[in-house]
Design a protein around this motif. Structure first.
Motif, PDB file in Angstrom:
ATOM      1  N   UNK A 126     -19.931 -28.194 -28.440  1.00  0.00           N
ATOM      2  CA  UNK A 126     -20.886 -28.152 -27.414  1.00  0.00           C
ATOM      3  C   UNK A 126     -21.888 -29.505 -27.093  1.00  0.00           C
ATOM      4  N   UNK A 127     -21.498 -30.511 -27.926  1.00  0.00           N
ATOM      5  CA  UNK A 127     -22.247 -31.802 -27.742  1.00  0.00           C
ATOM      6  C   UNK A 127     -23.846 -31.528 -27.986  1.00  0.00           C
ATOM      7  N   UNK A 128     -24.519 -32.800 -27.610  1.00  0.00           N
ATOM      8  CA  UNK A 128     -25.911 -32.977 -27.991  1.00  0.00           C
ATOM      9  C   UNK A 128     -26.728 -31.864 -27.117  1.00  0.00           C
ATOM     10  N   UNK A 129     -26.351 -31.989 -26.004  1.00  0.00           N
ATOM     11  CA  UNK A 129     -27.312 -31.456 -24.874  1.00  0.00           C
ATOM     12  C   UNK A 129     -27.490 -29.947 -25.143  1.00  0.00           C
ATOM     13  N   UNK A 130     -26.745 -29.249 -25.872  1.00  0.00           N
ATOM     14  CA  UNK A 130     -26.890 -27.504 -26.115  1.00  0.00           C
ATOM     15  C   UNK A 130     -27.803 -27.465 -27.146  1.00  0.00           C
ATOM     16  N   UNK A 131     -28.349 -28.551 -27.952  1.00  0.00           N
ATOM     17  CA  UNK A 131     -29.412 -28.201 -29.167  1.00  0.00           C
ATOM     18  C   UNK A 131     -30.487 -27.768 -28.787  1.00  0.00           C
ATOM     19  N   UNK A 132     -31.260 -26.771 -29.223  1.00  0.00           N
ATOM     20  CA  UNK A 132     -32.693 -26.221 -28.651  1.00  0.00           C
ATOM     21  C   UNK A 132     -33.507 -26.833 -29.131  1.00  0.00           C
ATOM     22  N   UNK A 133     -34.743 -26.957 -28.401  1.00  0.00           N
ATOM     23  CA  UNK A 133     -35.963 -27.387 -28.591  1.00  0.00           C
ATOM     24  C   UNK A 133     -35.922 -29.002 -28.561  1.00  0.00           C
ATOM     25  N   UNK A 134     -34.734 -29.512 -28.002  1.00  0.00           N
ATOM     26  CA  UNK A 134     -34.747 -31.056 -28.147  1.00  0.00           C
ATOM     27  C   UNK A 134     -34.557 -31.604 -29.226  1.00  0.00           C
ATOM     28  N   UNK A 135     -34.129 -30.863 -30.463  1.00  0.00           N
ATOM     29  CA  UNK A 135     -33.807 -31.188 -31.727  1.00  0.00           C
ATOM     30  C   UNK A 135     -32.611 -32.288 -31.647  1.00  0.00           C
ATOM     31  N   UNK A 136     -32.634 -33.271 -32.432  1.00  0.00           N
ATOM     32  CA  UNK A 136     -31.481 -34.257 -32.885  1.00  0.00           C
ATOM     33  C   UNK A 136     -30.457 -33.263 -33.611  1.00  0.00           C
ATOM     34  N   UNK A 137     -29.092 -33.778 -33.493  1.00  0.00           N
ATOM     35  CA  UNK A 137     -28.262 -33.049 -34.278  1.00  0.00           C
ATOM     36  C   UNK A 137     -28.805 -32.934 -36.040  1.00  0.00           C
TER      37      UNK A 137
END
Length: 971
Positions: free
Chosen positions: A902-913
């Motif tokens: 999904x890549x980084x853009x799908x992570x919630x709340x602006x969290x880093x991986x």
């Protein structure tokens, strides 16, 4: 060390604050502290503060130090720290572990009632010992923790530094703080790199000289400002030098003129003792009564931590007189009591001056007296060798035999020390030694081996060449073995062309090319060609060899057939290669371990060939036996290749935890050998296994280091280093960067790599392009995968079908699901479970895209089960998220891979991986320590990330994080 006897500390506020932080962190887990400073700068004083701080926190500590005149003693500082503790502690470790530890720690040597060397467990690679010491520290740390303090490590032997390197790269899973101190100018590169290798758990404290105001505080108000300035100038602010010069000025006014002259000249670099300081210490010692000075000199010879009786022997003093003199030494603070009725000098520099003050002839005689007394007491050769090597006369047969015996005792665990003692024995032997001496050629063979396995290949290469000059031309067997060993070391030094030239030169001297010794060298040439993927050159050599010949042993016959297996595979003759592999398996199984003594390294290529051919059971069986033989015969210079092959097969079968452990050992072997090639082999497997497991930071770090070791030779392993790093970047989520790197490495599909790896690379690129919505390029890479995959190799065909499924998903999801399911079946048939799981995941995603939720659920369930059983945390978490999207209720579980599709853009709340990983583990109910262990981080790093998670989500508690994460995963 420690206790209330320390005088008030001047300055050092920042260092003390750092010590406090390190001790606080030790309450939660592993830590590593390096105290770095010039001689006399106050490192030991700060370690005393560390010990006091540990006691105040009820944190047990043990302390030891390396010694200047015992630098070759194996694990000296560690034994000094732990041996007394082991005498008092009842261990619950398995008997095999205790026997192994008994080869190092005298307190454990007699637990089994048999000599340590008699147990098969003692015949292991150093890595096994390192791992066992790690388990020992974990046990000693229960229940209150443990601080291990090791001082003066610039004098430590190679074995000690290797052990510490293992501990920082594989930290004990316990509250263990390792604190070391050393002088930077005298530290080996490996010692200096330890704190960086420890990563977030590592802390470096640099001990600086006193400032001028701190010198005034140290000297007190009774010393005039001008004298303070003069002492500051003469000492350079170094506390020990300052104290010595102040004592000289106060206690020996007659020497003032000489001291002033030293001040006027300035101070020598602190890496060497300034003349003024040496003079001050000499004045201090010369002021002692004659018998006390004699005892001090005897003690300096006897040992760093000395027993009065042995010091008296060295000093040629009667016992009562020696004890009276010892009272004087303690009264003048020249020596201080330790434990068990033993003593040591107040500072190593005091011992240095006492030792140096002895006349050369007296010093030799003193070491000889100590050696004789130890022999009378029945002390082992390894204990006596330190004194023998400093006192033996040229031609002394008893001394030579003692040194050889000592070298053989420590050879497996401390080959560097063994090499030192063997070299000393050889130096004592006359060139025309008769039968009363050990055989010089045999000792040179042993020395070459010890230098090779201890990472001193440069010295080993020279020894091997010396041996070749000694051996007559008709001694073809020993000459061939020596050339073979020398060629291996040339390769480890990166001198590939020199290795080949050496072998060719020796072959020119052998008239019959079918003799075992000639064939041994000729298959060395084949191995070099295999590394270059030069199948034409390798085949040319093999074409001139029969299947067998008179005089060939079973091992050599099996070795030649093993090489044929690899070369046939490299030529694309898969059926022929499989036939050779089956024959090699039969020959290998029928031969005894002793049959492989001279040609063991050839069989690494059998393991790799079998892994390429999908013969995983055979490869694993052979790899396990080869590893065992390498260990029991001490051939650790080739062990790294065997371990890498074994790790590769375990990873392909989905036994990733085992594969990781084996890859770690392969890497440790490479570091011990100081070989870029062997190290890179291990790092490649570390990178690949860590990436499969979802530990992307570790994978990329290992990949970066593997690539950094690329010598530019263009051999298979150099290409594999770039492939492994590129795949790790792709799995981390850096799709375009990883794809670009992968194409640069294998884009033309013709040079430097095996077919199996090329198929894997093409599949990875098809997957990337499909994720980037570039179906045309994805189809192109699927075409390449299918063109490379040999129809006879089911696993490669399965990977190629998976590449096709990726390419079809956008335009024909239903067809893609069918092809992915076909791929899963093929991969299941050969046991390649990680890739089978990925094929099941691809089928599930394609079914979901086609609207077939029932089939999607079934395929995703199968994928989740595989990923969970293999320990593939990232892909398992991704699969669970896909299941939730189609309405399957599954519990929250471990962290996703940082680079999930999904890549980084799908992570919630602006969290880093990384923050997302930690937040998911919090939602799972794990504490900070558990998260740290799961992700190979320090607790402090976890806390830092978690504070950012709180801020980004807008909560103030772990419950709030868990609630928010669970809601974010609901559809």
């Amino acid at each position: 060390m420690g206790g209330s006897g320390n005088p008030p500390l001047v300055g050092r506020r920042e260092a003390l604050q750092e010590i406090g932080r390190v001790l606080d962190a030790a309450e939660d887990g592993y830590g590593f502290l390096a105290m770095v400073g010039e001689p006399g700068a106050g490192k030991t004083r700060l370690l005393n503060e560390l010990a006091d701080g540990a006691m105040a926190r009820k944190l047990p500590f043990v302390a030891g130090r390396a010694a200047e005149f015992e630098q070759e003693m194996p694990f000296g500082a560690v034994v000094d720290a732990l041996d007394d503790r082991l005498e008092e502690h009842t261990l619950s470790l398995p008997p095999a572990a205790l026997r192994l530890l008994g080869t190092v720690f005298p307190a454990l040597a007699d637990l089994t009632g048999e000599p340590p060397a008699a147990s098969p467990e003692s015949q292991v690679a150093r890595y096994q010992l390192h791992r066992t010491v790690r388990h020992l520290l974990e046990e000693l740390a229960e229940p209150s923790g443990l601080v291990l303090i090791l001082d003066d490590l610039h004098w430590a032997d190679d074995a000690t530094i290797e052990l510490l390197d293992h501990l920082v790269r594989h930290p004990p899973r316990a509250r263990v703080l390792v604190a070391v101190a050393y002088r930077p100018a005298q530290a080996s590169p490996r010692l200096a790199a330890l704190v960086d290798a420890a990563g977030p758990q590592g802390v470096r404290v640099t001990v600086e000289p006193f400032t001028q105001s701190e010198v005034r505080e140290f000297l007190g108000p009774d010393v005039s400002r001008s004298r303070c300035q003069a002492l500051f100038k003469a000492s350079g602010g170094n506390p020990f030098y300052l104290e010595a010069l102040a004592k000289m000025a106060d206690g020996a006014p007659a020497a003032g003129t000489a001291l002033d002259r030293h001040w006027e000249k300035g101070v020598a670099p602190l890496t060497e003792m300034p003349p003024a300081v040496r003079a001050a210490l000499q004045v201090e010692l010369s002021a002692l009564p004659p018998q006390a000075l004699q005892m001090a000199r005897g003690a300096a010879v006897a040992a760093d931590v000395f027993e009065p009786a042995l010091a008296a022997v060295a000093a040629e003093m009667e016992q009562n007189a020696a004890l009276t003199a010892l009272d004087v030494l303690t009264g003048h603070d020249v020596v201080r009591p330790t434990t068990g009725g033993r003593f040591r000098f107040r500072h190593p520099l005091v011992r240095h001056v006492a030792y140096a003050s002895t006349a050369a002839g007296w010093r030799i005689a003193a070491h000889s007296r100590v050696s004789s007394r130890l022999a009378e007491l029945g002390a082992p050769a390894a204990v006596r060798a330190h004194h023998v090597v400093r006192s033996a006369r040229f031609g002394d047969t008893e001394a030579i035999r003692t040194l050889v015996e000592a070298a053989r005792v420590v050879a497996l665990q401390a080959p560097g020390t063994a090499a030192y003692w063997l070299r000393a024995a050889l130096d004592l032997m006359p060139d025309n030694a008769d039968g009363t001496y050990p055989d010089r050629a045999e000792l040179l063979v042993e020395l070459t081996h010890m230098q090779a396995v201890s990472g001193h290949a440069e010295e080993g290469r020279e020894t091997a060449r010396t041996l070749l000059g000694l051996l007559p031309l008709d001694d073809t067997v020993r000459r061939a073995r020596t050339v073979h060993m020398c060629a291996v070391m040339e390769r480890q030094l990166g001198r590939i062309h020199e290795a080949r030239a050496l072998v060719l030169d020796e072959l020119r001297r052998i008239t019959d090319r079918q003799t075992p010794e000639a064939v041994l060298l000729r298959i060395r040439l084949v191995a070099d060609r295999i590394q270059k993927i030069d199948t034409r050159g390798a085949q040319a050599v093999l074409d001139s060899l029969p299947e067998s010949a008179p005089g060939w042993g079973p091992g050599l016959t099996a070795a030649v057939t093993s090489m044929r297996t690899m070369v046939s595979y490299g030529r694309g003759e898969v059926e022929e290669a499989i036939g050779y592999a089956r024959t090699a398996d039969q020959l290998f199984s029928a031969a005894s371990d002793n049959d492989f003594a001279d040609c063991l390294d050839c069989f690494a290529w059998l393991v790799f060939a079998e892994s390429f051919l999908g013969m995983y059971d055979e490869a694993l069986r052979h790899a396990e036996r080869l590893v065992s033989i390498s260990r029991t015969t001490g051939q650790t210079f080739i062990l790294g290749y065997m371990l890498t092959g074994r790790s590769r097969v375990l990873a392909q079968l989905g036994r990733l935890e085992e594969a990781t452990a084996v890859a770690d050992e392969a890497t440790a072997v490479g570091r011990d050998l100081r070989s870029q090639e062997v190290l890179a082999y291990g790092l490649i497997q570390q990178c690949l296994t860590a990436s499969w497991r979802g530990d992307h930071e570790r994978a990329v770090r290992a990949g970066d280091e593997a690539v950094a070791n690329d010598t530019g030779s263009g051999e298979w392993w150099t290409h594999m280093a770039h492939v492994a790093r590129a795949l790790a970047m792709i799995n981390e989520g850096r799709l375009e960067e990883g794809a670009t790197a992968l194409i640069a490495t294998c884009g033309d599909g013709t040079l430097g790599l095996d077919f199996s790896t090329l198929v894997i690379c093409a599949e990875a690129l098809a997957c990337v392009r499909a994720a980037q919505e570039n179906p045309a390029d994805a189809a192109n890479w699927a075409d390449i995968a299918e063109a490379i995959a040999n129809p006879a190799l089911t696993g490669d065909v399965g990977v190629a079908r998976l590449a096709r499924a990726h390419a079809m998903r956008a335009a024909d999801p239903a067809g893609s699901a069918v092809v992915a399911a076909e791929a899963a079946g093929l991969l299941a048939k050969v046991g390649r479970r990680p890739e089978q799981g990925r094929a099941e995941l691809a089928a599930g995603l394609a079914h979901a895209a086609a609207g077939d939720r029932s089939q999607a659920r079934e395929r995703l369930r199968a994928a989740a089960e595989i990923f969970e059983s293999c320990g593939m945390r990232g892909l398992h978490a991704q699969t669970l998220r896909e299941q939730r999207k189609i309405g399957v209720r599954v519990p929250a579980t471990g962290p996703p891979a940082k680079g999930s599709r999904g890549g980084r853009k799908n992570l919630p709340f602006g969290l880093s991986p990384r923050e997302h990983e930690i937040a998911l583990l919090v939602a799972e109910g794990l504490g900070n320590q558990q998260i740290a262990e799961r992700l190979y981080l320090s607790v402090r790093t976890v806390e830092t990330h978690l504070s950012r998670v709180f801020a980004k989500i807008g909560v103030s508690s772990r419950v709030g994080v868990a609630t928010a994460m669970n809601r974010s995963m609901e559809i």
